[in-house]
Scaffold this motif. Structure first.
Motif, short mmCIF file in Angstrom:
data_model
loop_
_atom_site.label_atom_id
_atom_site.label_comp_id
_atom_site.label_asym_id
_atom_site.label_seq_id
_atom_site.Cartn_x
_atom_site.Cartn_y
_atom_site.Cartn_z
N UNK A 181 0.83 -1.20 0.00
CA UNK A 181 0.00 0.00 0.00
C UNK A 181 0.86 1.25 0.00
N UNK A 182 1.96 1.19 0.73
CA UNK A 182 2.82 2.36 0.85
C UNK A 182 3.72 2.57 -0.36
N UNK A 183 3.93 1.52 -1.16
CA UNK A 183 4.94 1.59 -2.21
C UNK A 183 4.42 1.44 -3.63
N UNK A 184 3.27 0.82 -3.82
CA UNK A 184 2.74 0.66 -5.17
C UNK A 184 2.12 1.98 -5.63
N UNK A 185 2.55 2.53 -6.76
CA UNK A 185 1.95 3.78 -7.26
C UNK A 185 0.51 3.53 -7.69
N UNK A 186 -0.42 4.18 -7.02
CA UNK A 186 -1.83 3.92 -7.27
C UNK A 186 -2.37 4.75 -8.44
N UNK A 187 -3.42 4.24 -9.05
CA UNK A 187 -4.07 4.93 -10.16
C UNK A 187 -4.94 6.07 -9.64
N UNK A 188 -5.04 7.11 -10.44
CA UNK A 188 -6.05 8.12 -10.16
C UNK A 188 -7.42 7.52 -10.46
N UNK A 189 -8.46 8.19 -10.01
CA UNK A 189 -9.80 7.69 -10.29
C UNK A 189 -10.03 7.58 -11.79
N UNK A 190 -9.60 8.60 -12.54
CA UNK A 190 -9.78 8.57 -13.99
C UNK A 190 -9.05 7.41 -14.64
N UNK A 191 -7.82 7.13 -14.19
CA UNK A 191 -7.07 5.99 -14.72
C UNK A 191 -7.75 4.67 -14.40
N UNK A 192 -8.28 4.57 -13.19
CA UNK A 192 -8.99 3.35 -12.81
C UNK A 192 -10.25 3.16 -13.65
N UNK A 193 -11.01 4.24 -13.84
CA UNK A 193 -12.23 4.15 -14.65
C UNK A 193 -11.91 3.69 -16.07
N UNK A 194 -10.84 4.23 -16.64
CA UNK A 194 -10.44 3.81 -17.99
C UNK A 194 -10.04 2.34 -18.01
N UNK A 195 -9.30 1.92 -16.99
CA UNK A 195 -8.79 0.55 -16.94
C UNK A 195 -9.90 -0.48 -16.81
N UNK A 274 -2.50 -6.45 -8.69
CA UNK A 274 -2.20 -5.74 -7.44
C UNK A 274 -2.47 -4.24 -7.55
N UNK A 275 -1.96 -3.60 -8.60
CA UNK A 275 -2.07 -2.15 -8.71
C UNK A 275 -3.52 -1.71 -8.84
N UNK A 276 -4.28 -2.36 -9.70
CA UNK A 276 -5.69 -1.99 -9.87
C UNK A 276 -6.49 -2.30 -8.62
N UNK A 277 -6.19 -3.43 -7.98
CA UNK A 277 -6.95 -3.79 -6.79
C UNK A 277 -6.74 -2.78 -5.67
N UNK A 278 -5.49 -2.44 -5.39
CA UNK A 278 -5.23 -1.46 -4.34
C UNK A 278 -5.77 -0.09 -4.72
N UNK A 279 -5.71 0.24 -6.01
CA UNK A 279 -6.27 1.52 -6.46
C UNK A 279 -7.78 1.55 -6.24
N UNK A 280 -8.44 0.44 -6.57
CA UNK A 280 -9.89 0.36 -6.35
C UNK A 280 -10.21 0.48 -4.87
#
Length: 386
Positions: A181-195, A274-280
């Motif tokens: 959580x502290x180290x994975x670069x998370x997606x912005x909301x817009x990036x997540x919506x696109x993904x 991992x990245x999308x899940x933590x971003x979500x």
């Protein structure tokens, strides 16, 4: 060169093992061998071996073990087959250390093969308790076979001692999920919506439900959850599908049917990665279901969480988590409370017990390297207390 085998069987354990593998790969004198097995190799579970490759690791071995289905009899056959397959592998290419994480039946079988051959085992996340799942006793059996232990919190470290593990082998370094959580670069909301191909995603619920393998009503329990979700209006839904436990396929079929019926607001994924899940998780209104991530990782995000049934019973429960029974009324009440402004303030006070003030993957790597380069004694002895 000292060979360290890391065996991964699901999307969940790989997400936690990845930072350790990244560090081990850079160590001089260490030859890292990633072995992919279980659902990683199955298209119906998202072929998540591709996520391993995308992370820069090419598994040295792929061991296909899921050949029998996933009812209780099939699970027993899978355990026997996995012991056979990994006995052959470890005899052919013997590691100096086997690193495993968690509590699943296939990982128990991998450890059984290794311990029978005298291969030292390092075990991450031992000492946890999950009353509602058979994972509970698989995990403790893995701890009994392991030579080095990396529990994720104080409660689990203390339990390992009570289970007879020598204090010198128990290293309480904290949780890898908290590190991610502290180290994975998370997606912005817009990036997540696109993904996830979802316009105007917020507000949304992040939902994962697995069978409680200590009881026999997974489809009824899942139906209770879906019926409760029908009573909640104004929220989109992202489902991540169940694992390969007995009853998982039936639950996934129910999720697919629900998402087809509610295609305007619900989507399902075998694996977000991992990245999308933590971003979500960082953007959702609440996490819902009975996944371990709902009680282990959400306190760091301070996101409201509804933990259903007994699958995670026995784990540390932080202030952001509401535990409910598995009937519709209890789930609905939990959802309504979790989504209230009042509970959002309570969730904001949550403190994670998995932060020990060190970088877990760094400490795990250091201890593993020291172990394989020492004249260690692999004879397993048990601790009777002071």
């Amino acid at each position: 060169m000292k060979k360290v085998f890391v065996v991964t069987s699901t999307r969940a354990d790989w997400g936690l093992l990845k930072p350790v593998c990244t560090r081990l790969e850079k160590e001089e004198g260490i030859k890292l061998c990633v072995v992919a097995t279980g659902t990683h190799l199955k298209a119906e579970y998202g072929s998540t071996i591709e996520e391993i490759r995308q992370n820069g690791f090419e598994p040295k071995y792929q061991v296909d073990i899921l050949k029998f289905g996933n009812d209780d009899t099939a699970v027993a056959k899978t355990i026997a087959y996995t012991v056979e397959q990994f006995t052959t592998l470890f005899h052919y290419d013997r590691p100096d250390l086997l690193l495993v994480l968690g509590d699943r039946y296939e990982m128990f079988a991998v450890c059984t093969a290794a311990s029978a051959l005298g291969v030292p085992i390092a075990h991450i996340s031992g000492g946890d308790v999950t009353v509602g799942a058979k994972d509970d006793f698989y995990r403790h059996c893995m701890s009994a076979m392991a030579n080095i232990h990396f529990p994720s919190c104080d409660d689990s470290a203390d339990r390992l001692l009570r289970l007879g593990q020598q204090p010198s082998t128990v290293h309480n370094v904290g949780g890898l999920g908290d590190e991610n959580i502290k180290n994975v670069p998370l997606m912005t909301l817009g990036e997540l919506e696109t993904s996830v191909e979802f316009e105007s995603l917020k507000p949304f619920l992040l939902i994962t439900y697995h069978p409680e393998t200590q009881k026999g009503t997974p489809t009824q329990d899942m139906q209770n959850l879906l019926d409760a979700l029908d009573e909640i209006s104004g929220y989109n839904m992202i489902f991540t599908k169940s694992n390969a436990d007995a009853g998982g396929e039936a639950i996934n079929a129910m999720v697919d049917s629900y998402c087809e019926k509610h295609s305007d607001k619900a989507k399902a994924f075998f694996s977000l990665g991992l990245k999308r899940y933590l971003s979500a998780m960082s953007h959702c209104a609440a996490v819902v279901g009975n996944s371990s991530s709902g009680v282990v990782e959400t306190p760091t995000f301070k996101v409201p969480t509804v933990n259903i049934g007994d699958r995670q019973k026995g784990r540390y429960i932080a202030e952001n988590v509401i535990c409910t029974k598995d009937d519709k009324e209890s789930i609905l009440n939990g959802l309504q409370r979790a989504l209230s402004a009042e509970f959002a303030k309570i969730a904001a006070t949550a403190k994670s017990p998995y932060d020990k003030g060190v970088v877990p993957s760094e400490e795990i790597t250091r201890i593993i390297v020291e172990y394989v380069n020492s004249n260690h004694n692999t004879v397993k002895t048990f601790y009777d207390g002071e």
